[in-house]
Write an enzyme that holds these catalytic residues in place. Structure first.
Site, PDB file in Angstrom:
ATOM      1  N   SER A 105       0.818  -1.201   0.000  1.00  0.00           N
ATOM      2  CA  SER A 105       0.000   0.000   0.000  1.00  0.00           C
ATOM      3  C   SER A 105       0.860   1.263   0.000  1.00  0.00           C
ATOM      4  O   SER A 105       1.576   1.514  -0.968  1.00  0.00           O
ATOM      5  CB  SER A 105      -0.962  -0.039   1.188  1.00  0.00           C
ATOM      6  OG  SER A 105      -2.009   0.878   1.017  1.00  0.00           O
ATOM      7  N   ASP A 175      -9.884  -4.411  -4.562  1.00  0.00           N
ATOM      8  CA  ASP A 175      -9.135  -3.572  -3.635  1.00  0.00           C
ATOM      9  C   ASP A 175      -9.304  -2.098  -4.032  1.00  0.00           C
ATOM     10  O   ASP A 175      -8.840  -1.688  -5.096  1.00  0.00           O
ATOM     11  CB  ASP A 175      -7.655  -3.961  -3.664  1.00  0.00           C
ATOM     12  CG  ASP A 175      -6.803  -3.200  -2.655  1.00  0.00           C
ATOM     13  OD1 ASP A 175      -7.249  -2.154  -2.164  1.00  0.00           O
ATOM     14  OD2 ASP A 175      -5.675  -3.658  -2.371  1.00  0.00           O
ATOM     15  N   HIS A 187      -8.176  -5.416   0.471  1.00  0.00           N
ATOM     16  CA  HIS A 187      -6.889  -4.771   0.696  1.00  0.00           C
ATOM     17  C   HIS A 187      -6.040  -5.522   1.718  1.00  0.00           C
ATOM     18  O   HIS A 187      -4.825  -5.368   1.750  1.00  0.00           O
ATOM     19  CB  HIS A 187      -7.114  -3.336   1.165  1.00  0.00           C
ATOM     20  CG  HIS A 187      -5.886  -2.483   1.140  1.00  0.00           C
ATOM     21  ND1 HIS A 187      -5.198  -2.175  -0.022  1.00  0.00           N
ATOM     22  CD2 HIS A 187      -5.200  -1.854   2.130  1.00  0.00           C
ATOM     23  CE1 HIS A 187      -4.160  -1.400   0.258  1.00  0.00           C
ATOM     24  NE2 HIS A 187      -4.126  -1.196   1.562  1.00  0.00           N
TER      25      HIS A 187
END
Length: 212
Positions: A105, A175, A187
């Site tokens: 991320s 996601d 996610h």
């Protein structure tokens, strides 16, 4: 757009390479937003899977030292500076060590900023690695990379001229941080949806020279 640079899990910091005992492989991994210092849950699962695929190889891990905070431009840019310095440090003292870059991320954003050259992304400050580092970075694996969800950017495989060909950039279906999906739980699914293993297999192949 701000929320795109987000999230991950918890962690532990591992030792860095030392001149006296250089590892075969050094994984430099950046955790996601609001995670505790270390490499995060996805990072730990990735490293575990990678080690299983590299029997007989010594694998060291470095957790990128950065805030992983919600102040995305400042935090991600700080992470890029730290990751950049560590990669050059390892390359200098352990030139035969194969470096693997990884991020989850916001951590994927950190890796973007050191591998896309001088390209500026909004308020994020790039910290491009010297071109010579491409000879030391064997592979890159990123998960939930927010650049994928930006029409003017895309996956790291596309936006990195030097490192794209040695990268696997994975986005779980649905996601919202790397696609137009709306499945928030996707996610956090990378350790269980098979993508961590997919990334580990790809990276191991690059390290061993069996993956082009």
């Amino acid at each position: 757009m701000v929320t795109a640079w987000a999230l991950s899990f918890a962690t532990v910091r591992a030792p860095v390479a030392e001149a006296a005992s250089c590892p075969d492989v050094e994984v430099v991994f950046a955790r996601g937003t609001a995670d505790k210092p270390g490499i995060g849950f996805t990072g730990r699962q990735f490293v575990t899977a990678l080690k299983k695929r590299l029997p007989g190889k010594t694998v060291s891990v470095y957790a990128v030292n950065y805030p992983a905070s919600w102040n995305f431009p400042k935090s991600t840019s700080q992470g890029a500076v730290d990751a950049n310095k560590h990669v050059q440090y390892v390359a200098a003292i352990c030139p035969k060590t194969k470096i693997v870059l990884g991020g989850m991320s916001q951590g994927a954003g950190v890796i973007d900023l050191i591998t896309i050259g001088n390209r500026v992304i909004w308020f994020f400050k790039p910290a491009p690695l010297p071109d010579t580092m491409v000879n030391h970075v064997a592979a890159i694996a990123v998960f939930g990379n927010p650049s994928r969800d930006v029409s003017t950017l895309g996956p790291l495989t596309k936006i990195s001229p030097l490192y794209g060909s040695r990268t696997i950039d994975l986005c779980a279906p649905g996601d919202p941080y790397c696609s137009s999906g709306n499945n928030f739980f996707a996610h956090f699914a990378y350790p269980w949806n098979g993508m961590v293993n997919e990334a580990a297999t790809y990276v191991a192949g690059r390290v061993l020279g069996t993956q082009s």
